[in-house]
Motif scaffolding. Sequence first.
Motif, PDB file in Angstrom:
ATOM      1  N   ASP A 113      17.356 -86.756 -29.518  1.00 55.16           N
ATOM      2  CA  ASP A 113      16.243 -86.063 -29.535  1.00 55.16           C
ATOM      3  C   ASP A 113      15.202 -86.618 -28.920  1.00 55.16           C
ATOM      4  O   ASP A 113      15.135 -88.030 -29.180  1.00 55.16           O
ATOM      5  CB  ASP A 113      16.035 -85.848 -31.129  1.00 55.16           C
ATOM      6  N   CYS A 114      14.534 -86.319 -28.054  1.00 52.00           N
ATOM      7  CA  CYS A 114      13.278 -87.123 -27.478  1.00 52.00           C
ATOM      8  C   CYS A 114      12.155 -86.852 -28.669  1.00 52.00           C
ATOM      9  O   CYS A 114      12.139 -86.506 -29.523  1.00 52.00           O
ATOM     10  CB  CYS A 114      12.776 -86.271 -26.408  1.00 52.00           C
ATOM     11  N   PRO A 115      10.982 -87.582 -28.237  1.00 47.35           N
ATOM     12  CA  PRO A 115       9.907 -87.714 -29.335  1.00 47.35           C
ATOM     13  C   PRO A 115       9.202 -86.105 -29.596  1.00 47.35           C
ATOM     14  O   PRO A 115       8.630 -86.111 -30.768  1.00 47.35           O
ATOM     15  CB  PRO A 115       8.609 -88.558 -28.490  1.00 47.35           C
ATOM     16  N   GLY A 116       9.590 -85.379 -28.614  1.00 47.37           N
ATOM     17  CA  GLY A 116       8.888 -83.921 -29.104  1.00 47.37           C
ATOM     18  C   GLY A 116       9.719 -82.886 -29.690  1.00 47.37           C
ATOM     19  O   GLY A 116       9.380 -81.697 -29.695  1.00 47.37           O
ATOM     20  N   CYS A 117      11.360 -83.281 -29.514  1.00 47.72           N
ATOM     21  CA  CYS A 117      12.182 -82.382 -29.833  1.00 47.72           C
ATOM     22  C   CYS A 117      11.830 -81.799 -31.217  1.00 47.72           C
ATOM     23  O   CYS A 117      11.823 -82.473 -32.312  1.00 47.72           O
ATOM     24  CB  CYS A 117      13.525 -83.014 -29.895  1.00 47.72           C
ATOM     25  N   GLY A 118      12.054 -80.558 -31.413  1.00 49.66           N
ATOM     26  CA  GLY A 118      11.776 -79.707 -32.610  1.00 49.66           C
ATOM     27  C   GLY A 118      10.482 -79.428 -33.025  1.00 49.66           C
ATOM     28  O   GLY A 118      10.017 -78.831 -34.028  1.00 49.66           O
ATOM     29  N   GLY A 119       9.524 -79.781 -32.004  1.00 49.87           N
ATOM     30  CA  GLY A 119       7.930 -79.560 -32.412  1.00 49.87           C
ATOM     31  C   GLY A 119       7.762 -78.122 -32.351  1.00 49.87           C
ATOM     32  O   GLY A 119       7.018 -77.612 -33.162  1.00 49.87           O
ATOM     33  N   THR A 120       8.233 -77.518 -31.477  1.00 47.96           N
ATOM     34  CA  THR A 120       8.054 -76.099 -31.302  1.00 47.96           C
ATOM     35  C   THR A 120       8.874 -75.072 -32.473  1.00 47.96           C
ATOM     36  O   THR A 120       8.203 -74.313 -33.055  1.00 47.96           O
ATOM     37  CB  THR A 120       8.813 -75.379 -29.995  1.00 47.96           C
ATOM     38  N   ARG A 136      11.428 -80.914 -41.561  1.00 49.28           N
ATOM     39  CA  ARG A 136      12.615 -81.649 -41.253  1.00 49.28           C
ATOM     40  C   ARG A 136      12.998 -81.188 -39.685  1.00 49.28           C
ATOM     41  O   ARG A 136      13.483 -82.366 -39.248  1.00 49.28           O
ATOM     42  CB  ARG A 136      13.955 -80.652 -41.730  1.00 49.28           C
ATOM     43  N   HIS A 137      12.032 -80.487 -38.995  1.00 46.70           N
ATOM     44  CA  HIS A 137      12.410 -80.415 -37.531  1.00 46.70           C
ATOM     45  C   HIS A 137      11.375 -81.237 -36.917  1.00 46.70           C
ATOM     46  O   HIS A 137      11.919 -81.818 -35.787  1.00 46.70           O
ATOM     47  CB  HIS A 137      12.184 -78.793 -37.005  1.00 46.70           C
ATOM     48  N   ARG A 189      15.607 -90.790 -36.018  1.00 49.79           N
ATOM     49  CA  ARG A 189      16.049 -89.631 -36.207  1.00 49.79           C
ATOM     50  C   ARG A 189      17.279 -89.305 -35.406  1.00 49.79           C
ATOM     51  O   ARG A 189      18.126 -88.430 -35.654  1.00 49.79           O
ATOM     52  CB  ARG A 189      15.253 -88.188 -35.756  1.00 49.79           C
ATOM     53  N   ASN A 190      17.569 -90.050 -34.349  1.00 42.95           N
ATOM     54  CA  ASN A 190      18.894 -90.209 -33.815  1.00 42.95           C
ATOM     55  C   ASN A 190      19.918 -91.039 -34.230  1.00 42.95           C
ATOM     56  O   ASN A 190      21.180 -91.090 -33.679  1.00 42.95           O
ATOM     57  CB  ASN A 190      18.654 -90.628 -32.148  1.00 42.95           C
ATOM     58  N   LEU A 191      19.857 -91.617 -35.342  1.00 42.51           N
ATOM     59  CA  LEU A 191      20.812 -92.513 -35.810  1.00 42.51           C
ATOM     60  C   LEU A 191      21.920 -91.718 -36.837  1.00 42.51           C
ATOM     61  O   LEU A 191      21.291 -90.613 -37.470  1.00 42.51           O
ATOM     62  CB  LEU A 191      20.252 -93.373 -37.027  1.00 42.51           C
ATOM     63  N   PRO A 192      23.052 -91.718 -36.411  1.00 35.83           N
ATOM     64  CA  PRO A 192      24.024 -90.789 -37.273  1.00 35.83           C
ATOM     65  C   PRO A 192      24.274 -90.916 -38.643  1.00 35.83           C
ATOM     66  O   PRO A 192      25.482 -90.710 -39.142  1.00 35.83           O
ATOM     67  CB  PRO A 192      25.394 -91.067 -36.254  1.00 35.83           C
ATOM     68  N   TYR A 200      17.812 -84.990 -37.385  1.00 39.99           N
ATOM     69  CA  TYR A 200      18.357 -84.544 -36.055  1.00 39.99           C
ATOM     70  C   TYR A 200      18.423 -83.008 -35.605  1.00 39.99           C
ATOM     71  O   TYR A 200      18.845 -82.309 -36.721  1.00 39.99           O
ATOM     72  CB  TYR A 200      19.540 -85.202 -35.893  1.00 39.99           C
ATOM     73  N   VAL A 201      17.742 -82.817 -34.670  1.00 43.50           N
ATOM     74  CA  VAL A 201      17.613 -81.070 -34.478  1.00 43.50           C
ATOM     75  C   VAL A 201      18.239 -80.728 -33.141  1.00 43.50           C
ATOM     76  O   VAL A 201      18.282 -79.835 -32.596  1.00 43.50           O
ATOM     77  CB  VAL A 201      16.138 -80.584 -34.333  1.00 43.50           C
TER      78      VAL A 201
END
Length: 201
Positions: A113-120, A136-137, A189-192, A200-201
């Motif tokens: 996920d990049c810093p903006g992933c899930g924003g939309t 959550r997103h 958010r990228n930690l599993p 994580y989205v």
Amino acid sequence: MTSVDENRSGGPGPAAGEWAADGAAGGWSAGDGGQAGGYPSADYPAAGYHYAEPDRLTRWVNRFQARAPRWLAPVAALGCVAGAVGFTLVTDPTRSAPDAAPSCFLKLITGLDCPGCGGTRAFWYLLNGDLPAAARHHLLFVFAVPFLIYLYVAWAGRQFFGWRLPQLEITPRAIGIFLAAWGAFSVLRNLPWAPFDAFYV
């Protein structure tokens, strides 16, 4: 354009040698168009100093800004937001395929996920009143939205109606803290592992 040897009223000014001689002696006087203490005034800039001529685009923007009504900028900003709202509602990013355009290049290449992933998608859930799903997103986006709305209302209210709402003071320190929190959120958010994998989205 005013040259070095002319003041703004069009009259002749002292030559470069006179600047140096008078300045060194500390003898600027009102008659010389200077200031006491050997410093040039605004009417007589130092020798070799020239004002830069604005380019054609800058001149056009300055003229447009001077003639445009005060309400134009808030209306234009509101139109951009309305376009973003309409696009988000029509496309429904929550039902789009992972590789559907527009897509995140970093996500496609690395799976992260990049810093903006899930924003939309967070924006879509906010528009539909689902705050938990929006958080959550993209938690940081949801946190920033109320501040952005208030900034717009305070600015547009002043432009339209002359309101004097309290202005939010956004200091460099506050911006730095927010960017640091955004960076930390982008890593966590990228930690599993739980509970980080819930973002994580």
